[in-house]
Design an enzyme around this catalytic site. Structure first.
Site, PDB file in Angstrom:
ATOM      1  N   SER A  29       0.855  -1.175   0.000  1.00  0.00           N
ATOM      2  CA  SER A  29       0.000   0.000   0.000  1.00  0.00           C
ATOM      3  C   SER A  29       0.902   1.240   0.000  1.00  0.00           C
ATOM      4  O   SER A  29       1.858   1.310  -0.770  1.00  0.00           O
ATOM      5  CB  SER A  29      -0.934  -0.023   1.215  1.00  0.00           C
ATOM      6  OG  SER A  29      -1.777   1.095   1.251  1.00  0.00           O
ATOM      7  N   LYS A  70      -5.241   2.609  -2.501  1.00  0.00           N
ATOM      8  CA  LYS A  70      -4.374   2.048  -1.465  1.00  0.00           C
ATOM      9  C   LYS A  70      -5.145   1.789  -0.169  1.00  0.00           C
ATOM     10  O   LYS A  70      -4.829   0.863   0.580  1.00  0.00           O
ATOM     11  CB  LYS A  70      -3.189   2.987  -1.223  1.00  0.00           C
ATOM     12  CG  LYS A  70      -2.249   3.114  -2.420  1.00  0.00           C
ATOM     13  CD  LYS A  70      -1.655   1.766  -2.815  1.00  0.00           C
ATOM     14  CE  LYS A  70      -0.591   1.891  -3.895  1.00  0.00           C
ATOM     15  NZ  LYS A  70       0.045   0.600  -4.216  1.00  0.00           N
ATOM     16  N   TYR A  76      -5.267   8.322  -6.221  1.00  0.00           N
ATOM     17  CA  TYR A  76      -4.323   7.303  -5.744  1.00  0.00           C
ATOM     18  C   TYR A  76      -4.696   6.736  -4.374  1.00  0.00           C
ATOM     19  O   TYR A  76      -4.764   5.517  -4.185  1.00  0.00           O
ATOM     20  CB  TYR A  76      -2.931   7.924  -5.698  1.00  0.00           C
ATOM     21  CG  TYR A  76      -1.835   7.028  -5.184  1.00  0.00           C
ATOM     22  CD1 TYR A  76      -1.344   5.982  -5.958  1.00  0.00           C
ATOM     23  CD2 TYR A  76      -1.259   7.245  -3.932  1.00  0.00           C
ATOM     24  CE1 TYR A  76      -0.317   5.167  -5.500  1.00  0.00           C
ATOM     25  CE2 TYR A  76      -0.236   6.435  -3.471  1.00  0.00           C
ATOM     26  CZ  TYR A  76       0.240   5.410  -4.250  1.00  0.00           C
ATOM     27  OH  TYR A  76       1.248   4.599  -3.786  1.00  0.00           O
TER      28      TYR A  76
END
Length: 333
Positions: free
Chosen positions: A173, A191, A187
């Site tokens: 991650s 994650k 983004y």
């Protein structure tokens, strides 16, 4: 009286954790002779992870899209062999597009090197920018690569791991997967998604002696990070300056060590430690020490975290004011 009650509660907690510790402390995975699959293994963290595992005697399957980079990386890794039997197998495939293809190539890898003992999902990419400046396709692409690109390989190996009652699955991650930051609206969610997937998966596979690790590396000196930095908004750059940039080799050593031990969280440095405590929530623990640290440190780290958030908000406000002044100046010319 209150102090005695508090002390009794702490003692009771320690005893309880001691009693359940055999249930939550996995046996370390032995890497010599193990089959380790690394996606995104042609560069950056993935490449360094493959080297670290190879140094410890593992057989490696490298997966990435660029075949020429894979072959070059294979030569670099083979320099670190500890015996003549070790093998580095390269497979060129996009792990985010066609599950059937991913399943087939991993089946081929297991036919050549044996069942997968550890899968390390490093494939990923980043696109930064303000929310309204990003194309909708960016969100779709990042979710496919960063999330589904980890789901597909994991799905392809999990049945065999359960049959063998052993295995490790690692998801790379990011610290941007622990807190949302300016410029990471595309983004960060991908994650964060890995964390939720990992927690649910760990609960399913723990009875089969399979352990999941989520790694939260900070900014790391990799080709991908260099490319990402070219498009970072000013606010993101200034916020990033509050933390140091790590080397991929450092991240790889810590990640592999934590995966071998079966730790759910893998982090780097003091900032990483604080974030792992703050975001522990209902995540699994693998030791009494880890549990006690979370219980004891949560409050004070929350206070420190609020100062960080305040400084980040201040950076964003200053940049907004400067930008508006610049725009007004341009209009008056």
């Amino acid at each position: 009286m209150l102090l005695l009650l508090a002390a009794a509660c702490v003692v009771a907690l320690v005893l309880l954790l001691y009693m359940v510790s055999p249930l939550i402390s996995p046996k370390p995975l032995k890497l010599p002779g193990a089959h380790v699959v690394v996606t995104g293994g042609s560069s950056g963290i993935g490449k360094c992870v493959a080297i670290e595992c190879y140094k410890q005697g593992a057989f490696i399957t490298l997966i990435a899209r660029n075949e020429s980079k894979l072959l070059q990386t294979k030569k670099e890794i083979e320099k670190y062999s500890v015996n003549d039997k070790q093998v580095v197998l390269c497979i060129s495939v996009d792990v985010s597009k066609d599950y059937g293809h991913v399943e087939n190539v991993l089946k081929q890898a297991q036919e050549k090197l044996g069942p997968v003992d550890m899968l390390i999902n490093c494939a990923g990419t980043a696109i930064t920018g303000k929310f309204e400046d990003l194309e909708v396709s960016c969100f779709e692409r990042l979710m496919a690569v960063n999330y589904l690109g980890s789901v597909y390989p994991s799905y392809a190996v999990i049945a065999t791991m359960k049959e063998r009652r052993m295995g490790r699955i690692v998801f790379v991650s990011s610290q941007a997967g622990q807190l949302g930051l300016f410029g990471y609206t595309a983004y960060s969610p991908t994650k964060f998604a890995l964390r939720g997937f990992a927690e649910a998966l760990q609960m399913e596979v723990k009875p089969y002696n399979i352990y999941v690790t989520v790694a939260y590396p900070p900014d790391t000196d990799t080709p991908g990070f260099a490319e990402e930095s070219k498009t970072k908004p000013l606010e993101t750059k200034l916020i990033s300056e509050t933390s140091s940039v790590c080397q991929a080799e450092q991240v790889a050593r810590v990640l592999v060590k934590d995966a071998i031990q079966g730790n759910f969280n893998s982090f780097m440095g003091s900032d990483g430690y604080m974030l792992s405590i703050l975001t522990s929530g209902m995540s699994p623990v693998t030791s009494i020490t880890e549990a006690l640290q979370q219980v004891v440190c949560m409050g004070i780290f929350r206070i420190i975290g609020l100062f960080y958030l305040g400084s980040f908000d201040s950076i964003v406000r200053r940049c907004m004011i400067q930008r508006e002044k610049s725009e007004n100046t341009d209009k008056t010319k």
